[in-house]
Design an enzyme around this catalytic site. Structure first.
Site, short mmCIF file in Angstrom:
data_model
loop_
_atom_site.label_atom_id
_atom_site.label_comp_id
_atom_site.label_asym_id
_atom_site.label_seq_id
_atom_site.Cartn_x
_atom_site.Cartn_y
_atom_site.Cartn_z
N ASN A 15 -13.06 -2.75 -1.18
CA ASN A 15 -12.26 -1.54 -1.62
C ASN A 15 -12.88 -0.54 -2.54
O ASN A 15 -13.94 -0.91 -2.98
CB ASN A 15 -10.81 -1.78 -2.03
CG ASN A 15 -11.01 -2.84 -3.41
OD1 ASN A 15 -11.63 -2.39 -4.68
ND2 ASN A 15 -10.32 -4.15 -3.28
N ASP A 74 -6.95 -8.22 -0.53
CA ASP A 74 -5.54 -9.09 -0.30
C ASP A 74 -5.82 -9.99 0.91
O ASP A 74 -4.89 -10.93 0.95
CB ASP A 74 -4.41 -8.08 0.34
CG ASP A 74 -3.82 -7.26 -0.86
OD1 ASP A 74 -3.74 -7.69 -1.96
OD2 ASP A 74 -3.64 -5.92 -0.65
N ASP A 118 -2.78 -14.54 -4.84
CA ASP A 118 -2.41 -13.53 -5.78
C ASP A 118 -2.70 -14.18 -7.20
O ASP A 118 -1.93 -14.95 -7.93
CB ASP A 118 -0.95 -13.20 -5.59
CG ASP A 118 -0.57 -11.83 -6.28
OD1 ASP A 118 -1.05 -11.63 -7.36
OD2 ASP A 118 -0.41 -10.74 -5.60
N ILE A 119 -3.68 -13.80 -7.78
CA ILE A 119 -3.90 -14.17 -8.95
C ILE A 119 -3.10 -13.67 -10.15
O ILE A 119 -2.77 -14.48 -10.93
CB ILE A 119 -5.68 -13.49 -9.43
CG1 ILE A 119 -6.44 -13.89 -8.33
CG2 ILE A 119 -5.97 -13.99 -11.02
CD1 ILE A 119 -7.80 -13.08 -8.35
#
Ligand code: CTP
Length: 403
Positions: free
Chosen positions: A212, A280, A307-308
């Site tokens: 991203n 994601d 998901d950290i």
């Protein structure tokens, strides 16, 4: 941190003295006053007139100047400052400082001062690594002289190696940290902090990846601002071109899975700030060999990434006392961020608009809303560095009460 600080800048004779005008400009932008002592050697590279114009003050050069001594004695000059900074510091001035030689105004001021001293060395790599210079360096360090740099790279003499004057921003960061430590002993002293920053790369094959637009600017600035307040910061950084902030332990990772592993290894900690734009999904069946383009285009099967932030925020003995996430949204920013905060169970979420045209991704500015369970605080548009400093101050205020 530098506002109102008085800096006696001693400019000795190296080619890096040409960077001093920029240093003075940046220090003054931050509200510091700069008084310069220019050695004979220094004056070969930068003129007194340039330094006077930029510092807005008289330049001191001569130990035996009747006028200068009448206006301000050399002892007074060395005491009338909050700190003495030698930049660039040549091998020669380091040797004189180490030996206590005082044969010109600069070395006399350095010997006569009762103020802290910092040096930013700059010289040829062989001069820097020479045992004499290294021994002088050790002597100076043992007398609490703080050393900034030098950096490695191409040197003006054509050789390559250690010896480049530290970057102006690093000299400023070192001075800021110094004054921060002095004023508050660091509001976050002894606090352990984890910061994630930058994007992640999720490989499709050995040469291609999904990612991203995150630059890591905001996360890196937060790590730097927290370190400036005395925190022990570990920055877990995805692939980014941002330089490592000073005074921060940096763990470089590529994928979300590696980022989670590094984050777990950083526990326990007191505070976690998840500023990374973690992908994601990852490619479920990433190829070990380069996918060739012949035939039909390949299908990419995506699988969710861990998901950290949510993992860190889970209740349990290892949960940091303060967990902060970011919410990158495009529209209905505050409402979506409130839901995200609750869903991930973090204490604060910093919401920002990343719509096309907002300039947030990759830009220098950010407009954020700081959302907790009880409160929404909207901050005006600021430089990412300023957002980081304001956030670090808010974290320090929270830590003083609750951690
Ligand atoms: N985050 C994380 N691990 C992930 C995804 C996100 O730690 N796998 C963290 C980010 O560092 C950020 C917060 O979660 O602090 C929110 O990220 P964001 O991308 O805005 O939200 P998502 O959870 O990915 O949800 P969506 O993309 O659907 O908005």
């Amino acid at each position: 941190m530098l506002n109102g600080k008085r800096i006696l800048l001693i400019v000795s004779g190296g080619i890096a003295a040409v960077k001093v005008p920029d240093l003075i400009r940046r220090l003054r932008e931050r509200g510091a006053s700069v008084r310069c002592v220019l050695t004979k050697g220094g004056a070969q590279f930068v003129t007194p007139l340039t330094l006077a114009a930029l510092s807005g003050q008289k330049i001191y050069q001569d130990l035996f100047s009747l006028t200068d001594e009448a206006e301000m004695g050399h002892i007074q000059l060395s005491r009338d400052a909050d700190i003495l900074l030698v930049a660039p510091a040549t091998a020669d001035i380091m040797a004189k400082m180490s030996a206590g030689i005082a044969d010109d105004l600069a070395t006399t001021a350095l010997l006569a001062t009762d103020k802290p001293v910092m040096i930013a060395p700059s010289m040829n790599v062989m001069m820097w690594t020479h045992p004499a210079t290294q021994a002088n360096l050790e002597t100076l360090k043992s007398r609490a002289v703080e050393v900034i740099g030098p950096g490695a790279g191409d040197l003006a003499c054509g050789e390559v190696g250690d010896g480049r004057l530290a970057e102006v921003k690093d000299i400023i960061a070192a001075l800021s940290r110094f004054f921060q430590r002095q004023t508050s002993e660091g509001a976050l002293a002894r606090m352990r902090v984890l910061v994630t920053s930058g994007p992640t790369h999720e490989p499709i094959d050995p040469v291609r990846y999904i990612s991203n637009r995150s630059s890591g600017k905001q996360g890196h600035a937060i790590a730097a601002a927290l370190a400036d307040l005395g925190a022990q910061v570990t920055l877990i950084a995805g692939p980014t071109t941002e330089p490592d902030p000073d005074g921060v332990k940096v763990v470089r990772v590529e994928t979300a899975a590696q980022m989670l592993k590094a984050t777990r290894e950083g526990l326990p900690c007191d505070i976690a700030v998840c500023a990374a734009a973690v992908a994601d999904w990852h490619v479920a069946d990433a190829s070990k060999t380069k996918i060739k383009k012949g035939g039909t285009p390949p299908r990419i099967n995506l699988a969710p990434n861990p998901d950290i932030l949510a993992t860190l925020a889970q209740p349990g003995p290892q949960r940091p006392g303060l967990v902060i996430g970011f919410a990158a949204e495009t529209g209905d920013v505050i409402e979506k961020a409130k839901l995200k905060r609750a869903a991930k169970d973090c204490d604060w979420i910093i919401a920002n608009d990343v719509s096309p045209g907002s300039g947030t991704f990759g830009g220098d500015n950010n407009t954020v809303h700081v959302i907790s369970a009880a409160n929404v605080e909207s901050w005006p548009t600021m430089k990412k560095r300023e957002v980081a400093e304001k956030l670090a101050a808010a974290i320090a205020a929270h830590a003083a009460k609750f951690l």
